[in-house]
Scaffold this motif. Structure first.
Motif, PDB file in Angstrom:
ATOM      1  N   ASN A   8       0.887  -1.294   0.071  1.00 47.53           N
ATOM      2  CA  ASN A   8      -0.130   0.057  -0.178  1.00 47.53           C
ATOM      3  C   ASN A   8       0.808   1.385   0.048  1.00 47.53           C
ATOM      4  O   ASN A   8       0.336   2.323  -0.021  1.00 47.53           O
ATOM      5  CB  ASN A   8      -0.798   0.129   1.142  1.00 47.53           C
ATOM      6  N   PHE A   9       2.210   1.052  -0.115  1.00 52.49           N
ATOM      7  CA  PHE A   9       3.000   2.353   0.189  1.00 52.49           C
ATOM      8  C   PHE A   9       2.848   3.174  -1.175  1.00 52.49           C
ATOM      9  O   PHE A   9       2.329   4.555  -0.951  1.00 52.49           O
ATOM     10  CB  PHE A   9       4.297   1.703   0.362  1.00 52.49           C
ATOM     11  N   GLU A  10       3.006   2.550  -2.251  1.00 52.07           N
ATOM     12  CA  GLU A  10       2.962   3.829  -3.449  1.00 52.07           C
ATOM     13  C   GLU A  10       1.696   4.323  -3.453  1.00 52.07           C
ATOM     14  O   GLU A  10       1.393   5.516  -3.859  1.00 52.07           O
ATOM     15  CB  GLU A  10       3.496   2.932  -4.881  1.00 52.07           C
ATOM     16  N   GLN A  11       0.605   3.386  -3.497  1.00 53.84           N
ATOM     17  CA  GLN A  11      -0.716   3.931  -3.959  1.00 53.84           C
ATOM     18  C   GLN A  11      -1.063   4.943  -2.597  1.00 53.84           C
ATOM     19  O   GLN A  11      -1.770   5.996  -3.020  1.00 53.84           O
ATOM     20  CB  GLN A  11      -1.798   2.872  -3.631  1.00 53.84           C
ATOM     21  N   THR A  12      -0.580   5.036  -1.114  1.00 54.76           N
ATOM     22  CA  THR A  12      -0.927   5.839  -0.437  1.00 54.76           C
ATOM     23  C   THR A  12      -0.350   7.281  -0.710  1.00 54.76           C
ATOM     24  O   THR A  12      -0.867   8.327  -0.568  1.00 54.76           O
ATOM     25  CB  THR A  12      -0.311   5.319   0.989  1.00 54.76           C
ATOM     26  N   VAL A  13       1.098   7.054  -1.143  1.00 50.51           N
ATOM     27  CA  VAL A  13       1.718   8.510  -1.325  1.00 50.51           C
ATOM     28  C   VAL A  13       1.099   9.076  -2.675  1.00 50.51           C
ATOM     29  O   VAL A  13       1.146  10.361  -2.677  1.00 50.51           O
ATOM     30  CB  VAL A  13       3.386   7.983  -1.912  1.00 50.51           C
TER      31      VAL A  13
ATOM     32  N   ALA B 161       9.655  -5.749   9.271  1.00 52.85           N
ATOM     33  CA  ALA B 161       8.587  -6.635   8.771  1.00 52.85           C
ATOM     34  C   ALA B 161       8.644  -6.348   7.081  1.00 52.85           C
ATOM     35  O   ALA B 161       8.398  -7.121   6.277  1.00 52.85           O
ATOM     36  CB  ALA B 161       7.320  -6.147   9.167  1.00 52.85           C
ATOM     37  N   GLU B 162       9.224  -5.109   6.761  1.00 52.68           N
ATOM     38  CA  GLU B 162       9.210  -4.698   5.375  1.00 52.68           C
ATOM     39  C   GLU B 162      10.530  -4.380   4.891  1.00 52.68           C
ATOM     40  O   GLU B 162      10.861  -3.224   4.497  1.00 52.68           O
ATOM     41  CB  GLU B 162       8.202  -3.337   5.551  1.00 52.68           C
ATOM     42  N   GLN B 163      11.363  -5.353   4.983  1.00 53.16           N
ATOM     43  CA  GLN B 163      12.833  -5.130   4.662  1.00 53.16           C
ATOM     44  C   GLN B 163      13.035  -4.869   3.317  1.00 53.16           C
ATOM     45  O   GLN B 163      13.876  -3.925   2.848  1.00 53.16           O
ATOM     46  CB  GLN B 163      13.622  -6.304   4.987  1.00 53.16           C
ATOM     47  N   GLN B 164      12.207  -5.283   2.248  1.00 56.42           N
ATOM     48  CA  GLN B 164      12.239  -4.860   0.864  1.00 56.42           C
ATOM     49  C   GLN B 164      11.967  -3.387   0.575  1.00 56.42           C
ATOM     50  O   GLN B 164      12.454  -2.786  -0.039  1.00 56.42           O
ATOM     51  CB  GLN B 164      11.365  -5.900  -0.077  1.00 56.42           C
ATOM     52  N   LEU B 165      10.679  -3.254   1.382  1.00 58.93           N
ATOM     53  CA  LEU B 165      10.264  -1.500   1.060  1.00 58.93           C
ATOM     54  C   LEU B 165      11.528  -0.688   1.740  1.00 58.93           C
ATOM     55  O   LEU B 165      11.847   0.184   1.051  1.00 58.93           O
ATOM     56  CB  LEU B 165       8.935  -1.264   1.960  1.00 58.93           C
TER      57      LEU B 165
ATOM     58  N   LYS C 240       4.935  15.227  -1.029  1.00 60.89           N
ATOM     59  CA  LYS C 240       3.801  16.062  -1.209  1.00 60.89           C
ATOM     60  C   LYS C 240       3.315  16.059  -2.766  1.00 60.89           C
ATOM     61  O   LYS C 240       4.347  15.902  -3.593  1.00 60.89           O
ATOM     62  CB  LYS C 240       4.030  17.660  -0.988  1.00 60.89           C
ATOM     63  N   LYS C 241       2.072  15.660  -2.975  1.00 60.28           N
ATOM     64  CA  LYS C 241       1.662  15.445  -4.190  1.00 60.28           C
ATOM     65  C   LYS C 241       2.556  14.450  -4.902  1.00 60.28           C
ATOM     66  O   LYS C 241       3.021  14.420  -6.105  1.00 60.28           O
ATOM     67  CB  LYS C 241       1.823  16.804  -5.537  1.00 60.28           C
ATOM     68  N   GLY C 242       2.877  13.422  -4.200  1.00 61.74           N
ATOM     69  CA  GLY C 242       3.727  12.192  -4.764  1.00 61.74           C
ATOM     70  C   GLY C 242       5.189  12.359  -4.962  1.00 61.74           C
ATOM     71  O   GLY C 242       5.916  11.497  -5.409  1.00 61.74           O
ATOM     72  N   HIS C 243       5.534  13.703  -4.365  1.00 60.49           N
ATOM     73  CA  HIS C 243       6.929  14.046  -4.782  1.00 60.49           C
ATOM     74  C   HIS C 243       7.651  13.900  -3.538  1.00 60.49           C
ATOM     75  O   HIS C 243       7.176  14.407  -2.445  1.00 60.49           O
ATOM     76  CB  HIS C 243       7.219  15.319  -5.414  1.00 60.49           C
ATOM     77  N   LEU C 244       8.835  13.024  -3.253  1.00 64.33           N
ATOM     78  CA  LEU C 244       9.520  13.268  -1.967  1.00 64.33           C
ATOM     79  C   LEU C 244      10.219  14.507  -1.892  1.00 64.33           C
ATOM     80  O   LEU C 244      10.931  15.009  -2.653  1.00 64.33           O
ATOM     81  CB  LEU C 244      10.796  12.110  -2.110  1.00 64.33           C
ATOM     82  N   ILE C 245       9.930  15.230  -0.658  1.00 66.24           N
ATOM     83  CA  ILE C 245      10.156  16.615  -0.326  1.00 66.24           C
ATOM     84  C   ILE C 245      11.374  16.781   0.608  1.00 66.24           C
ATOM     85  O   ILE C 245      11.894  17.773   1.004  1.00 66.24           O
ATOM     86  CB  ILE C 245       9.284  17.689  -0.190  1.00 66.24           C
TER      87      ILE C 245
END
Length: 128
Positions: free
Chosen positions: A10-15, A59-63, A79-84
């Protein structure tokens, strides 16, 4: 709203789906992580318009590897999908509150356009 658990699923979709996302990369054995947890939780309660997510690096070593986590706790802000923002270390409450205010005020589209314009001004081979 309290922090949510983020996983590889769910990481990418959440971002992507949320305007502002703060992510705390942590582990249960990490003392500074445990010290930062109440600060992060308190900020999540004060800012219901922001998504606060936690990634258990055990638990999320690959992530954690995909995010290039080298030290924990690490705080990332999108913010808006960009790492800031991406910084290791536990922030004190006032510093986290200040960071959140700065993120809310940041016009990420303008910042990206300015960064691209600056990069375009350099000739190939010019020092950065």
């Amino acid at each position: 709203m309290s922090a949510i658990d983020l996983t590889g699923q769910n990481f990418e979709q959440t971002v992507i789906d949320n305007d502002i996302v703060l992510v705390d990369f942590w582990a249960s054995w990490c003392g500074p992580c445990r010290q930062f947890a109440p600060t992060f939780e308190a900020a999540s309660e004060k800012n219901p318009d922001i998504v606060f997510g936690k990634v258990d690096t055990e638990a999320e070593q690959q992530l954690a590897a995909a995010a290039s986590i080298r030290s924990i706790p690490t705080l990332m802000v999108f913010k808006k999908g960009h790492l800031i923002f991406n910084e290791a270390g536990a922030l004190p409450p006032q510093a986290l509150d200040s960071l959140i205010d700065q993120v809310k005020d940041l016009d990420v589209d303008k910042a990206i356009a300015e960064a691209q314009a600056t990069q375009g001004d350099q000739a190939p081979g010019d020092p950065q």
